[in-house]
Write a protein that holds these residues in place. Structure first.
Motif, PDB file in Angstrom:
ATOM      1  N   GLY B 116      21.414   8.783  18.477  1.00  0.00           N
ATOM      2  CA  GLY B 116      20.355   8.393  17.552  1.00  0.00           C
ATOM      3  C   GLY B 116      20.310   9.234  16.294  1.00  0.00           C
ATOM      4  N   ASP B 117      19.437   8.814  15.358  1.00  0.00           N
ATOM      5  CA  ASP B 117      19.310   9.474  14.058  1.00  0.00           C
ATOM      6  C   ASP B 117      18.949  10.940  14.225  1.00  0.00           C
ATOM      7  OD1 ASP B 117      19.608   6.922  13.278  1.00  0.00           O
ATOM      8  OD2 ASP B 117      17.671   6.713  12.276  1.00  0.00           O
ATOM      9  N   GLY B 118      19.511  11.780  13.378  1.00  0.00           N
ATOM     10  CA  GLY B 118      19.108  13.177  13.282  1.00  0.00           C
ATOM     11  C   GLY B 118      19.473  14.045  14.466  1.00  0.00           C
ATOM     12  N   THR B 119      20.306  13.563  15.352  1.00  0.00           N
ATOM     13  CA  THR B 119      20.654  14.344  16.536  1.00  0.00           C
ATOM     14  C   THR B 119      21.793  15.307  16.221  1.00  0.00           C
ATOM     15  OG1 THR B 119      19.851  12.753  18.150  1.00  0.00           O
ATOM     16  CG2 THR B 119      21.688  14.109  18.825  1.00  0.00           C
ATOM     17  N   ILE B 120      21.723  16.486  16.826  1.00  0.00           N
ATOM     18  CA  ILE B 120      22.794  17.459  16.689  1.00  0.00           C
ATOM     19  C   ILE B 120      23.535  17.528  18.012  1.00  0.00           C
ATOM     20  CG2 ILE B 120      23.347  19.893  16.363  1.00  0.00           C
ATOM     21  CD1 ILE B 120      21.008  20.114  14.529  1.00  0.00           C
ATOM     22  N   VAL B 121      24.815  17.229  17.986  1.00  0.00           N
ATOM     23  CA  VAL B 121      25.651  17.372  19.166  1.00  0.00           C
ATOM     24  C   VAL B 121      26.371  18.703  19.004  1.00  0.00           C
ATOM     25  CG1 VAL B 121      27.504  16.355  20.516  1.00  0.00           C
ATOM     26  CG2 VAL B 121      25.904  14.882  19.324  1.00  0.00           C
ATOM     27  N   GLY B 122      26.035  19.684  19.829  1.00  0.00           N
ATOM     28  CA  GLY B 122      26.465  21.061  19.621  1.00  0.00           C
ATOM     29  C   GLY B 122      27.936  21.298  19.905  1.00  0.00           C
ATOM     30  N   VAL B 123      28.325  22.554  19.718  1.00  0.00           N
ATOM     31  CA  VAL B 123      29.713  22.972  19.885  1.00  0.00           C
ATOM     32  C   VAL B 123      30.188  22.673  21.306  1.00  0.00           C
ATOM     33  CG1 VAL B 123      31.201  25.012  19.949  1.00  0.00           C
ATOM     34  CG2 VAL B 123      29.489  24.786  18.169  1.00  0.00           C
ATOM     35  N   PRO B 165      10.904  18.737  25.640  1.00  0.00           N
ATOM     36  CA  PRO B 165      10.623  17.999  24.411  1.00  0.00           C
ATOM     37  C   PRO B 165      10.569  18.937  23.213  1.00  0.00           C
ATOM     38  CG  PRO B 165       8.652  18.194  25.753  1.00  0.00           C
ATOM     39  CD  PRO B 165       9.757  18.769  26.560  1.00  0.00           C
ATOM     40  N   ASP B 166      10.970  18.422  22.056  1.00  0.00           N
ATOM     41  CA  ASP B 166      10.972  19.194  20.813  1.00  0.00           C
ATOM     42  C   ASP B 166       9.721  18.819  20.044  1.00  0.00           C
ATOM     43  OD1 ASP B 166      11.432  20.422  18.443  1.00  0.00           O
ATOM     44  OD2 ASP B 166      13.405  19.516  18.091  1.00  0.00           O
ATOM     45  N   ARG B 167       8.737  19.712  20.025  1.00  0.00           N
ATOM     46  CA  ARG B 167       7.474  19.402  19.353  1.00  0.00           C
ATOM     47  C   ARG B 167       7.344  20.144  18.037  1.00  0.00           C
ATOM     48  NH1 ARG B 167       5.333  20.137  24.530  1.00  0.00           N
ATOM     49  NH2 ARG B 167       5.139  18.173  25.676  1.00  0.00           N
ATOM     50  N   ARG B 168       8.457  20.653  17.508  1.00  0.00           N
ATOM     51  CA  ARG B 168       8.344  21.436  16.285  1.00  0.00           C
ATOM     52  C   ARG B 168       8.059  20.548  15.075  1.00  0.00           C
ATOM     53  NH1 ARG B 168      13.930  24.231  16.073  1.00  0.00           N
ATOM     54  NH2 ARG B 168      14.475  22.145  16.754  1.00  0.00           N
ATOM     55  N   GLY B 169       8.470  19.286  15.165  1.00  0.00           N
ATOM     56  CA  GLY B 169       8.244  18.388  14.030  1.00  0.00           C
ATOM     57  C   GLY B 169       9.031  18.778  12.793  1.00  0.00           C
ATOM     58  N   VAL B 170      10.300  19.153  12.996  1.00  0.00           N
ATOM     59  CA  VAL B 170      11.087  19.606  11.855  1.00  0.00           C
ATOM     60  C   VAL B 170      12.136  18.578  11.447  1.00  0.00           C
ATOM     61  CG1 VAL B 170      10.776  22.062  12.254  1.00  0.00           C
ATOM     62  CG2 VAL B 170      12.617  20.860  13.415  1.00  0.00           C
ATOM     63  N   ALA B 171      11.965  17.347  11.934  1.00  0.00           N
ATOM     64  CA  ALA B 171      12.993  16.337  11.679  1.00  0.00           C
ATOM     65  C   ALA B 171      13.219  16.116  10.185  1.00  0.00           C
ATOM     66  CB  ALA B 171      12.605  15.027  12.355  1.00  0.00           C
ATOM     67  N   GLU B 172      12.106  16.051   9.435  1.00  0.00           N
ATOM     68  CA  GLU B 172      12.221  15.806   7.988  1.00  0.00           C
ATOM     69  C   GLU B 172      12.943  16.953   7.296  1.00  0.00           C
ATOM     70  OE1 GLU B 172      11.461  13.392   5.687  1.00  0.00           O
ATOM     71  OE2 GLU B 172      11.515  12.231   7.533  1.00  0.00           O
ATOM     72  N   LEU B 173      12.539  18.184   7.664  1.00  0.00           N
ATOM     73  CA  LEU B 173      13.155  19.367   7.068  1.00  0.00           C
ATOM     74  C   LEU B 173      14.645  19.420   7.364  1.00  0.00           C
ATOM     75  CD1 LEU B 173      10.631  22.262   7.716  1.00  0.00           C
ATOM     76  CD2 LEU B 173      11.532  21.522   5.525  1.00  0.00           C
ATOM     77  N   ASN B 175      16.604  16.946   7.990  1.00  0.00           N
ATOM     78  CA  ASN B 175      17.318  15.952   7.193  1.00  0.00           C
ATOM     79  C   ASN B 175      17.554  16.448   5.778  1.00  0.00           C
ATOM     80  OD1 ASN B 175      17.253  14.348   9.387  1.00  0.00           O
ATOM     81  ND2 ASN B 175      15.818  12.844   8.571  1.00  0.00           N
ATOM     82  N   LYS B 176      16.566  17.147   5.224  1.00  0.00           N
ATOM     83  CA  LYS B 176      16.728  17.693   3.881  1.00  0.00           C
ATOM     84  C   LYS B 176      17.844  18.721   3.860  1.00  0.00           C
ATOM     85  CE  LYS B 176      12.322  17.353   1.548  1.00  0.00           C
ATOM     86  NZ  LYS B 176      11.042  18.049   1.413  1.00  0.00           N
ATOM     87  N   GLY B 177      17.844  19.591   4.872  1.00  0.00           N
ATOM     88  CA  GLY B 177      18.903  20.604   4.965  1.00  0.00           C
ATOM     89  C   GLY B 177      20.275  19.967   5.067  1.00  0.00           C
ATOM     90  N   GLN B 178      20.338  18.900   5.849  1.00  0.00           N
ATOM     91  CA  GLN B 178      21.613  18.187   6.011  1.00  0.00           C
ATOM     92  C   GLN B 178      22.084  17.625   4.666  1.00  0.00           C
ATOM     93  OE1 GLN B 178      23.059  17.634   9.159  1.00  0.00           O
ATOM     94  NE2 GLN B 178      23.816  15.570   9.281  1.00  0.00           N
ATOM     95  N   THR B 179      21.132  17.098   3.882  1.00  0.00           N
ATOM     96  CA  THR B 179      21.484  16.549   2.569  1.00  0.00           C
ATOM     97  C   THR B 179      22.081  17.634   1.683  1.00  0.00           C
ATOM     98  OG1 THR B 179      19.567  15.150   2.844  1.00  0.00           O
ATOM     99  CG2 THR B 179      20.576  15.147   0.689  1.00  0.00           C
TER     100      THR B 179
END
Lengths: 197, 197
Positions: B116-123, B165-173, B175-179
């Motif tokens: 799904g969107d915004g997922t990080i698949v680690g090393v 569960p990830d409750r940090r709510g950093v998805a938007e941030l 995405n910005k970092g990824q950009t």
């Protein structure tokens, strides 16, 4: 016409570095090897990920260094490991930071290292993932399969293991001699010598 | 004579190419010259995604769709033909959403696998065939998602499969970092999409 000597598996430089021909070094102009460093086949080093935001130098006029990966003397990069500079947001802009590695550092097969700094005499086991911008001080032993989280600082003489990695003990007194890599250096290359028993 | 001997000295760095898959690239993607694309099904990469050197995209087991602003790191495999004996019900191999990061050495098996969107698949992660990973998940290094498994949205998988569960709510941030990261990578990685078309 005389036959040229058979090509060895390794390229041996004047400073004693032994670089496997099958290693993948990207951006070689940004990789510094200190000498007597062994790079085994299938190792990958990302030298192309250079710093894109320059730190403000107080001296001024100093030439901006583009070094992405700096490796000290007598380091041993085992087969299949991967070194890449850590990336981070710095003052609102994304940049890669240089990866500095000290002397006598062993990186085990299949490990991925994205640390910011690795001290001297560090042993990293096989299939270890060192997270971004981790700082590893001198005489640290990271056991096989560990996952060192990003930004972790590992103090000197620690033994580290687990997913995520924790300090599980310390290097025993006198145990630091096991970190010496001079003998290991001699056992690889185009005319390797057997390890002293 | 000198020229012929020097040309015979050059060895091919890349393994012999298999069948060239049909590709559908957006004009704004960055794909390294030494990325490996094999297989027979189509490969689609949407706008502004980055494929690092030596990343493998294999479409033997079905079509590969990569969303916008994804980063596929070196040595990762997207669409690996899995060891699990799942038969794909559709011709969809792997579908990556937008803003997905596939880290160094991770493997995503083919067979209707969705990330799904915004997922990080680690090393060094493995995502099995038919697994469905939700949005904005974090798979920490060396995580294995079994074939057909379902990971809900906003999940962190760590420490050999423990989930929270990830409750940090950093998805938007994030995405910005990824950009920002993609902006930097576009300048650093020489892109050569024409090679694959």
């Amino acid at each position: 016409m005389s036959r040229r000597p058979p090509r060895g598996e390794y390229i041996e430089t004047d400073t004693g570095n032994k670089v496997a021909r099958k290693a993948t070094l990207v951006g070689t102009q940004n990789i510094i090897l200190g000498g007597k460093t062994v790079i085994q086949p299938e190792v990958m080093i990302r030298g192309d990920l250079i710093r894109s935001v320059q730190a403000q130098s107080s001296s001024g006029g100093a030439p901006a260094s583009n070094t992405a990966v700096a490796i000290g003397r007598y380091c041993f990069l085992s087969r299949g490991c991967c070194l890449r500079p850590p990336g981070r947001l710095y003052k609102g802009a994304f940049t890669y930071m240089p990866l500095r590695i000290g002397d006598h550092v062993f990186v085990g097969p299949g490990s991925v290292v994205q640390a910011a700094f690795i001290g001297n005499h560090v042993h990293i086991g096989s299939k270890v993932a060192v997270g971004e911008s981790a700082i590893i001080k001198d005489y640290v032993r990271i056991l096989d399969g560990s996952v060192v989280p990003p930004n972790m600082v590992i103090p000197s003489f620690s033994v580290v293991a687990g997913q995520p990695a924790r300090v599980i003990g310390e290097v025993p007194e006198g145990g630091h001699e096991a970190f010496e890599l001079r003998d290991l250096y001699k056992t690889v290359g185009n005319n390797p010598q057997p390890a002293p028993s | 004579m000198a020229t012929t001997s020097s040309s015979s000295k050059r060895h091919s760095i890349l393994p012999p190419a298999g069948p060239k898959p049909p590709v559908q690239f957006s004009s704004s993607i960055t794909i390294a010259d030494s990325a490996l694309l094999t297989g027979s099904h189509p490969i689609t990469i949407s706008s502004e995604s980055v494929v690092h050197p030596r990343a493998r995209l294999e479409s033997l087991g079905g079509r590969i769709t990569i969303g916008r602003r994804c980063i596929i790191h070196e040595r990762s495999t997207v669409g690996a033909v899995g060891t699990s004996n799942r038969t794909a019900t559709t011709d969809k191999g792997v579908t990556l959403g937008d803003y997905v990061t596939v880290e160094v050495g991770a493997a995503i098996e083919a067979g209707d696998t969705v990330v799904g969107d915004g997922t990080i698949v680690g090393v060094g992660c493995k995502v099995g065939a038919g697994a469905v990973v939700g949005k904005h998940c974090t798979l920490t290094p060396h995580t294995e998602i079994a074939a057909g498994d379902v990971v809900p949205d906003f999940t962190v998988v760590y420490s050999n499969g423990v989930r929270r569960p990830d409750r940090r709510g950093v998805a938007e941030l994030r995405n910005k970092g990824q950009t920002r990261q993609i902006e930097v990578l576009r300048r650093m990685i020489p892109s050569n999409p024409a090679k694959f078309q």
